[in-house]
Design a protein around this motif. Structure first.
Motif, PDB file in Angstrom:
ATOM      1  N   ASP A  17       0.836  -1.210   0.000  1.00  0.00           N
ATOM      2  CA  ASP A  17       0.000   0.000   0.000  1.00  0.00           C
ATOM      3  C   ASP A  17       0.868   1.256   0.000  1.00  0.00           C
ATOM      4  O   ASP A  17       0.567   2.235  -0.704  1.00  0.00           O
ATOM      5  CB  ASP A  17      -0.925  -0.008   1.217  1.00  0.00           C
ATOM      6  CG  ASP A  17      -1.933  -1.143   1.162  1.00  0.00           C
ATOM      7  OD1 ASP A  17      -2.285  -1.556   0.041  1.00  0.00           O
ATOM      8  OD2 ASP A  17      -2.365  -1.599   2.226  1.00  0.00           O
ATOM      9  N   VAL A  20       2.359   1.724  -3.490  1.00  0.00           N
ATOM     10  CA  VAL A  20       1.361   2.228  -4.432  1.00  0.00           C
ATOM     11  C   VAL A  20       1.119   3.714  -4.209  1.00  0.00           C
ATOM     12  O   VAL A  20       1.011   4.503  -5.165  1.00  0.00           O
ATOM     13  CB  VAL A  20       0.054   1.426  -4.302  1.00  0.00           C
ATOM     14  CG1 VAL A  20      -1.081   2.098  -5.077  1.00  0.00           C
ATOM     15  CG2 VAL A  20       0.246   0.005  -4.799  1.00  0.00           C
ATOM     16  N   GLN A  89      -0.630  -0.591 -11.395  1.00  0.00           N
ATOM     17  CA  GLN A  89      -1.585  -1.634 -11.762  1.00  0.00           C
ATOM     18  C   GLN A  89      -1.041  -3.026 -11.464  1.00  0.00           C
ATOM     19  O   GLN A  89      -1.777  -3.899 -10.992  1.00  0.00           O
ATOM     20  CB  GLN A  89      -1.931  -1.506 -13.246  1.00  0.00           C
ATOM     21  CG  GLN A  89      -2.737  -0.260 -13.591  1.00  0.00           C
ATOM     22  CD  GLN A  89      -2.969  -0.103 -15.077  1.00  0.00           C
ATOM     23  OE1 GLN A  89      -2.484  -0.903 -15.870  1.00  0.00           O
ATOM     24  NE2 GLN A  89      -3.693   0.939 -15.463  1.00  0.00           N
ATOM     25  N   GLU A  92      -1.270  -3.567  -7.644  1.00  0.00           N
ATOM     26  CA  GLU A  92      -2.658  -3.765  -7.209  1.00  0.00           C
ATOM     27  C   GLU A  92      -3.181  -5.126  -7.662  1.00  0.00           C
ATOM     28  O   GLU A  92      -3.908  -5.808  -6.914  1.00  0.00           O
ATOM     29  CB  GLU A  92      -3.536  -2.649  -7.762  1.00  0.00           C
ATOM     30  CG  GLU A  92      -3.275  -1.300  -7.109  1.00  0.00           C
ATOM     31  CD  GLU A  92      -4.089  -0.182  -7.720  1.00  0.00           C
ATOM     32  OE1 GLU A  92      -4.216   0.886  -7.086  1.00  0.00           O
ATOM     33  OE2 GLU A  92      -4.619  -0.365  -8.837  1.00  0.00           O
ATOM     34  N   GLN A  95      -1.788  -7.728  -5.400  1.00  0.00           N
ATOM     35  CA  GLN A  95      -2.525  -7.770  -4.133  1.00  0.00           C
ATOM     36  C   GLN A  95      -3.818  -8.575  -4.275  1.00  0.00           C
ATOM     37  O   GLN A  95      -4.184  -9.346  -3.383  1.00  0.00           O
ATOM     38  CB  GLN A  95      -2.833  -6.344  -3.661  1.00  0.00           C
ATOM     39  CG  GLN A  95      -1.625  -5.578  -3.166  1.00  0.00           C
ATOM     40  CD  GLN A  95      -1.971  -4.156  -2.767  1.00  0.00           C
ATOM     41  OE1 GLN A  95      -2.657  -3.444  -3.490  1.00  0.00           O
ATOM     42  NE2 GLN A  95      -1.504  -3.734  -1.606  1.00  0.00           N
TER      43      GLN A  95
END
Length: 206
Positions: A17, A20, A89, A92, A95
């Protein structure tokens, strides 16, 4: 006051997180720089036009060379923004894949526990017993269907009709066939009283 409303559940921020967030901040800064360069290039282009009108060709040429260099900077900036967005991207999506993997792991553990409770041999035994019960019931149905003749079928239907009729007779009371006696009016009672009082008046007269 905090105890009354309860404490907020602390959100778990992972390293992914944070990564990102940093990438998105860098992307936003590059977009701001890109917008600033674009506005500056438009102003210098208009200034070059003005210099050409005034006959200052050398200065106009210098501004256009500068604009060309800034165009190249914009292209590099656009590529960097694309790389940052692609990296965001990818992180994410990774994740999401981790969450899917964790869900599959939990589901697999649950299936293992269910298999421990209900083994393959137990399932086969239950299926065999169920199949045997179905076959046994089918044989009974076939025997009953083949052992009764047409006369037996009619007798069964007649018995069913008799039972149904008997239950209907028990439910509804019988209506008496004879007429009920009429209730005498009050006038004969008064006549009897006059007859009873008449001897009393005759005795008093004697």
């Amino acid at each position: 006051m905090g105890n009354l409303f309860g404490k907020k559940k602390a959100t778990r921020v992972t390293e992914q997180d944070k990564a990102v967030l940093q990438l998105k901040q860098q992307r936003d800064k590059l977009k701001q720089y890109q917008k600033k360069i674009t506005l500056q290039m438009e102003k210098e282009r208009q200034l070059a036009k003005q210099l050409l009108k005034e006959g200052k060709k050398e200065k106009a040429l210098l501004l256009l060379k500068k604009k060309r260099y800034q165009d190249q900077l914009l292209d590099k900036t656009e590529n960097q923004i694309s790389n940052l967005e692609r990296m965001v991207q990818d992180i994410e999506f990774a994740q999401i894949e981790m969450k899917v993997f964790e869900g599959l792991k939990v589901g697999n553990d649950c299936l293992k526990k269910m298999h421990e409770v209900l083994s393959l041999e137990e399932v086969e035994r239950i299926m065999d017993e169920t199949h045997d019960s179905i076959e046994y019931q089918k044989q009974i149905d076939e025997m009953l269907a083949g052992s009764l003749t047409q006369e037996d079928e009619e007798a069964v239907l007649a018995e069913l009709e008799a039972i149904t009729q008997g239950e209907a007779d028990l439910e509804l009371p019988e209506v008496p066939g004879e007429e009920l006696p009429e209730v005498p009016e009050q006038e004969p009672v008064r006549e009897k009283e006059r007859v009873k009082k008449k001897p009393e008046r005759e005795m008093l007269a004697t």
